[in-house]
Design an enzyme around this catalytic site. Structure first.
Site, PDB file in Angstrom:
ATOM      1  N   LYS A   1       3.500  12.407  -2.464  1.00  0.00           N
ATOM      2  CA  LYS A   1       4.529  11.450  -1.684  1.00  0.00           C
ATOM      3  C   LYS A   1       5.350  12.781  -0.490  1.00  0.00           C
ATOM      4  O   LYS A   1       5.971  13.267  -1.119  1.00  0.00           O
ATOM      5  CB  LYS A   1       4.970  11.360  -3.068  1.00  0.00           C
ATOM      6  CG  LYS A   1       6.330   9.787  -2.771  1.00  0.00           C
ATOM      7  CD  LYS A   1       6.735   9.187  -3.900  1.00  0.00           C
ATOM      8  CE  LYS A   1       7.151   8.307  -3.348  1.00  0.00           C
ATOM      9  NZ  LYS A   1       8.649   7.249  -4.894  1.00  0.00           N
TER      10      LYS A   1
ATOM     11  N   ARG B   1       2.840  14.309  -7.158  1.00  0.00           N
ATOM     12  CA  ARG B   1       2.962  13.448  -8.375  1.00  0.00           C
ATOM     13  C   ARG B   1       1.759  13.575  -9.209  1.00  0.00           C
ATOM     14  O   ARG B   1       0.606  14.032  -8.718  1.00  0.00           O
ATOM     15  CB  ARG B   1       2.742  12.439  -7.873  1.00  0.00           C
ATOM     16  CG  ARG B   1       4.419  12.065  -7.227  1.00  0.00           C
ATOM     17  CD  ARG B   1       4.759  10.640  -7.304  1.00  0.00           C
ATOM     18  NE  ARG B   1       3.677   9.951  -6.743  1.00  0.00           N
ATOM     19  CZ  ARG B   1       3.870   8.236  -6.985  1.00  0.00           C
ATOM     20  NH1 ARG B   1       5.357   7.788  -7.016  1.00  0.00           N
ATOM     21  NH2 ARG B   1       3.242   7.440  -6.317  1.00  0.00           N
TER      22      ARG B   1
ATOM     23  N   ASP C   1       4.413  -4.212  -7.288  1.00  0.00           N
ATOM     24  CA  ASP C   1       3.389  -2.763  -7.176  1.00  0.00           C
ATOM     25  C   ASP C   1       4.487  -1.919  -7.612  1.00  0.00           C
ATOM     26  O   ASP C   1       3.508  -0.936  -7.073  1.00  0.00           O
ATOM     27  CB  ASP C   1       3.844  -3.433  -5.218  1.00  0.00           C
ATOM     28  CG  ASP C   1       5.114  -2.860  -5.159  1.00  0.00           C
ATOM     29  OD1 ASP C   1       5.854  -3.862  -5.020  1.00  0.00           O
ATOM     30  OD2 ASP C   1       6.002  -2.083  -4.674  1.00  0.00           O
ATOM     31  N   ASN C   2       4.880  -1.856  -7.909  1.00  0.00           N
ATOM     32  CA  ASN C   2       5.289  -0.601  -9.371  1.00  0.00           C
ATOM     33  C   ASN C   2       5.672  -0.640 -10.452  1.00  0.00           C
ATOM     34  O   ASN C   2       5.987  -0.115 -11.364  1.00  0.00           O
ATOM     35  CB  ASN C   2       7.412  -0.344  -8.629  1.00  0.00           C
ATOM     36  CG  ASN C   2       7.560  -0.407  -7.486  1.00  0.00           C
ATOM     37  OD1 ASN C   2       6.991  -0.085  -6.624  1.00  0.00           O
ATOM     38  ND2 ASN C   2       8.931  -0.781  -6.704  1.00  0.00           N
TER      39      ASN C   2
ATOM     40  N   GLY D   1       0.372  -1.035   0.020  1.00  0.00           N
ATOM     41  CA  GLY D   1      -0.315  -0.048   0.073  1.00  0.00           C
ATOM     42  C   GLY D   1       0.683   0.754  -0.294  1.00  0.00           C
ATOM     43  O   GLY D   1       2.054   1.365   0.054  1.00  0.00           O
TER      44      GLY D   1
ATOM     45  N   ARG E   1      -2.177  -0.080  -9.794  1.00  0.00           N
ATOM     46  CA  ARG E   1      -1.066  -0.840 -10.160  1.00  0.00           C
ATOM     47  C   ARG E   1      -1.389  -2.195 -10.492  1.00  0.00           C
ATOM     48  O   ARG E   1      -2.099  -2.306 -10.014  1.00  0.00           O
ATOM     49  CB  ARG E   1      -0.124  -0.298  -9.015  1.00  0.00           C
ATOM     50  CG  ARG E   1       0.121  -0.230  -8.522  1.00  0.00           C
ATOM     51  CD  ARG E   1       0.918   0.484  -7.390  1.00  0.00           C
ATOM     52  NE  ARG E   1       0.624   1.739  -7.136  1.00  0.00           N
ATOM     53  CZ  ARG E   1       1.897   2.515  -6.809  1.00  0.00           C
ATOM     54  NH1 ARG E   1       3.250   2.199  -6.448  1.00  0.00           N
ATOM     55  NH2 ARG E   1       1.788   3.781  -7.030  1.00  0.00           N
TER      56      ARG E   1
ATOM     57  N   GLY F   1       2.415   3.829   1.276  1.00  0.00           N
ATOM     58  CA  GLY F   1       2.988   3.830   3.021  1.00  0.00           C
ATOM     59  C   GLY F   1       3.805   5.273   3.009  1.00  0.00           C
ATOM     60  O   GLY F   1       3.825   5.977   3.800  1.00  0.00           O
TER      61      GLY F   1
ATOM     62  N   ASP G   1       7.921   5.717   8.332  1.00  0.00           N
ATOM     63  CA  ASP G   1       7.946   7.719   9.246  1.00  0.00           C
ATOM     64  C   ASP G   1       6.775   8.508   8.204  1.00  0.00           C
ATOM     65  O   ASP G   1       6.207   8.801   8.471  1.00  0.00           O
ATOM     66  CB  ASP G   1       8.340   7.945   9.166  1.00  0.00           C
ATOM     67  CG  ASP G   1       9.692   8.613   8.285  1.00  0.00           C
ATOM     68  OD1 ASP G   1       9.394   8.094   7.789  1.00  0.00           O
ATOM     69  OD2 ASP G   1      10.754   8.981   9.000  1.00  0.00           O
TER      70      ASP G   1
ATOM     71  N   ASP H   1       6.730   5.303 -10.271  1.00  0.00           N
ATOM     72  CA  ASP H   1       7.603   5.011  -8.860  1.00  0.00           C
ATOM     73  C   ASP H   1       8.966   5.624  -8.725  1.00  0.00           C
ATOM     74  O   ASP H   1       9.768   4.437  -8.969  1.00  0.00           O
ATOM     75  CB  ASP H   1       7.249   3.941  -7.857  1.00  0.00           C
ATOM     76  CG  ASP H   1       5.718   3.517  -7.863  1.00  0.00           C
ATOM     77  OD1 ASP H   1       5.700   4.833  -7.012  1.00  0.00           O
ATOM     78  OD2 ASP H   1       5.417   2.484  -7.009  1.00  0.00           O
TER      79      ASP H   1
END
Length: 667
Positions: free
Chosen positions: A176, A246, A340-341, A153, A253, A155, A188, A350
């Site tokens: 982002k 972005r 995921d990219n 996900g 994706r 993050g 974080d 990404d």
């Protein structure tokens, strides 16, 4: 105006306090909108942005669980949802690094407007929300380095919403680095200045190279800091929190469809929404109707769903094959080609430890964390195909297994080869199609590898090749071309051993005494590569610089003779050879960039920015907006130069990297 500036100043200096309404943390879009209207300054430059957040209307959204302030971003599984509502965490003292005028123009924004800098720092840092924005984090899974990792996900990224423009386009905005989300795991949710500058610059560089990509509209840094161990070597340091705006049609994706994956037999992990085929159908309907409307129109009947899914997967396969073919033709290495990219609409997405080839090396690994070399430059096409296979599996039962396998077998290799050769012919100025073209390209790349030639500069210089048999200047051209080959010092540094000699000795002994255990450890590829390095080093030790230049010259003379013979075939097929020559050069200059975002160029910009000077970021951005040779520009002539290097010399932005850059490490 005075009240706007006062409110703006207060929000730009906000610390870690989170916005509240009537003492309660914001949790819903209604509360966000209410707080935005009641507490935030109304934008002026950004006032024309009109949000219509279709993804949140048509896909299931998790409402954050009740709890204390911060509960909305607490790490947790997010079952039965494609998004979870979040909110950006404010930064202290946000400051604009750069704006991309061409990217912001997609939204109908003028980056030179008087209010642009202040409003970008405020709204694109996440310190204030635009009216109509509904921050959310997207849930997805992924295969990372070939292994299913379960829920991943957004993050460190947040969907802001979708802006509809006056031209009828729809663009998703994403921040982002705006703070933690339920998908941040133990991190974080922040990004730092160096990685954000790289993503910002490369997103725009790729677009201007003509490669499908997400865009970057703004880069905003701050006085807030986080601790990062850059090289994972136990030497952490404080770095400035930075956010990138972005822009893309969508950030959905391949991994978005993997949230339904049952328990993986190898990793024991499963997606958070196993068994929810209703959501898979919902997401497939949304993606096809929104981003593949022609397919939706052709297969509108509910009885035609398998054919619709097949047409969708076929088009995703084609777009992905074309995208990676474009990468190979400019020497771009992504670095983290996990599922995921991979964009569902065929965009480069990404930008992490990416890199452009300097010295041509098909086994180049741009990501220092990729110890096994899974994502080397030469493996990118096969990895993209593997990722498509995982997407096909994730679409079952809407896309039957046999249908997906057949489409992938029929389409990917053929489309990649077609697009790759078509592009390479243009890079070589070939206007006719000949059977031997594939072999000519292969021998060119082999020559580049043998001589350590610079990928970008070699292709760019070939547009100046004197094609006539008796043309003057051939010797000078050959000298110029071989000047783009690596020196002995560069080769020795690049091919230096990577393994401790004692470790290598132990591995070789283990391979002889216990081959089963050696295979189980999985270091065979590394050992083989190390032995190749040692052999290459041994050969280099027997050369002196003059012998290396002579050897390189011989290699290039042989290939150029073959290239000239191929050009003669094109020239003989036309009547006006003068017009042919002009068109030949024009095509080559339109497809061989003079400037790419080399690591050392990005590093110089980063180091200046870390000292508070953003002018180099802005200068590089401007340069990358015009990467190709301009009409009327001399092939050789005065060039823009970057900041002084370690030795104090200034280098052209099209120069091969300095020696200090050979050891640059990106993770």
């Amino acid at each position: 105006m005075a009240s706007f500036k006062a409110s703006l100043g207060a929000l730009l200096t906000v610390g870690s306090a989170r916005p509240r309404l009537y003492g309660l943390p914001l949790r819903s879009s209604a509360l966000c909108s209410a707080w935005a209207a009641a507490m935030e300054p109304a934008p002026r430059w950004l006032a024309g942005l009109r949000f219509d957040n279709r993804a949140l209307r048509e896909l299931p959204v998790e409402t954050p669980p009740p709890g204390p302030d911060g509960a909305h971003s607490a790490p947790r599984p997010v079952p039965g949802a494609c998004f979870s509502r979040v909110r950006p965490s404010p930064l202290r003292g946000p400051r604009l690094v750069a704006l991309s005028g061409p990217a912001l123009a997609l939204l109908g924004l003028d980056a030179t407007a008087p209010e642009a800098e202040a409003e970008a720092a405020l709204f694109f840092s996440g310190n204030a929300l635009l009216p109509g924005a509904e921050p959310a984090a997207h849930c997805y899974c992924g295969h990372q380095f070939g292994q299913f990792a379960g829920q991943l996900g957004d993050g460190a990224a947040m969907y802001l919403g979708e802006v509809c423009t006056a031209t009828g386009e729809r663009w998703e905005l994403q921040l982002k680095g705006a703070g933690p989300t339920p998908f941040s795991r133990q991190a974080d949710g922040r990004k730092v200045l160096r990685s954000s500058i790289r993503e910002f610059l490369c997103s725009e560089a790729m677009f201007h190279l003509g490669i499908p990509t997400t865009r970057a509209g703004a880069c905003v840094t701050s006085e807030s800091t986080v601790v990062r161990d850059v090289f994972y070597d136990g030497n952490p340091k404080y770095e400035k929190c930075t956010v990138v705006l972005r822009i893309a049609p969508t950030f959905i994706r391949f991994g978005s469809f993997e949230i339904f994956k049952p328990t993986d037999e190898h990793t024991g992990r499963a997606g958070p929404s196993v068994g929810r085929n209703d959501i898979r159908v919902q997401m497939l309907d949304y993606v096809i109707s929104s981003f593949y409307p022609e397919i939706q129109a052709t297969h509108a009947s509910n009885s035609d769903r398998v054919q619709r899914s097949a047409a969708f997967f076929r088009e995703v396969t084609r777009r992905t094959a074309q995208m990676v073919a474009e990468w190979q033709c400019v020497g771009f290495c992504h670095g983290v080609l996990n599922t995921d990219n991979m964009s569902i609409v065929g965009l480069t997405i990404d930008y992490g430890p990416f890199g452009f080839l300097d010295r041509y090396d098909p086994d180049h690994v741009c990501n220092a964390s990729d110890n096994a070399g899974r994502y080397t430059y030469s493996k990118q096409p096969e990895v993209c195909k593997w990722n498509l296979q995982k997407l096909a599996e994730a679409l079952e039962p809407e896309l039957p297994h046999a249908v997906g396998e057949a489409i992938l077998a029929e389409e990917f290799d053929a489309e990649f080869e077609r697009h790759y050769l078509q592009k390479m012919r243009k890079k070589l100025g070939l206007m006719q199609v000949e059977q031997e073209d594939r072999a000519l390209v292969a021998r060119l790349l082999e020559t580049m590898q043998l001589t350590g030639a610079d990928f970008t500069n070699t292709f760019y210089m070939l547009s100046s090749f004197p094609v006539e048999q008796q043309a003057p200047g051939l010797a000078e051209f050959l000298t110029s071309l071989t000047s783009q080959c690596a020196s002995l010092e560069e080769l020795r540094l690049a091919l230096r051993p990577q393994m401790d000699p004692r470790q290598l000795s132990m591995m070789l002994m283990l391979a002889q005494t216990n081959p089963q255990l050696f295979a189980l450890i999985g270091t065979q590829a590394n050992v083989t590569k190390e032995l190749e390095r040692m052999e290459q080093q041994s050969r280099l030790e027997q050369l002196n610089p003059a012998e290396l230049r002579r050897r390189n010259s011989d290699h290039w003379a042989a290939w150029l003779q073959e290239y000239r013979a191929r050009l003669d075939k094109d020239r003989e097929s036309v009547g006006d050879t003068t017009a042919w020559q002009a068109e030949h050069v024009r095509i080559m200059r339109a497809h061989n960039p003079k400037y790419v975002l080399r690591n050392y160029i990005a590093q110089n910009a980063i180091e200046a920015a870390e000292k508070g000077d953003f002018s180099e970021v802005q200068r590089v951005l401007k340069l990358l907006e015009s990467p190709y040779h301009s009409e009327g520009e001399a092939a050789e002539g005065p060039e823009p130069t970057g900041p002084e290097g370690e030795a104090g010399e200034q280098r052209s932005y099209s120069s091969r990297p300095p020696m200090w850059a050979v050891g640059l490490c990106v993770t």
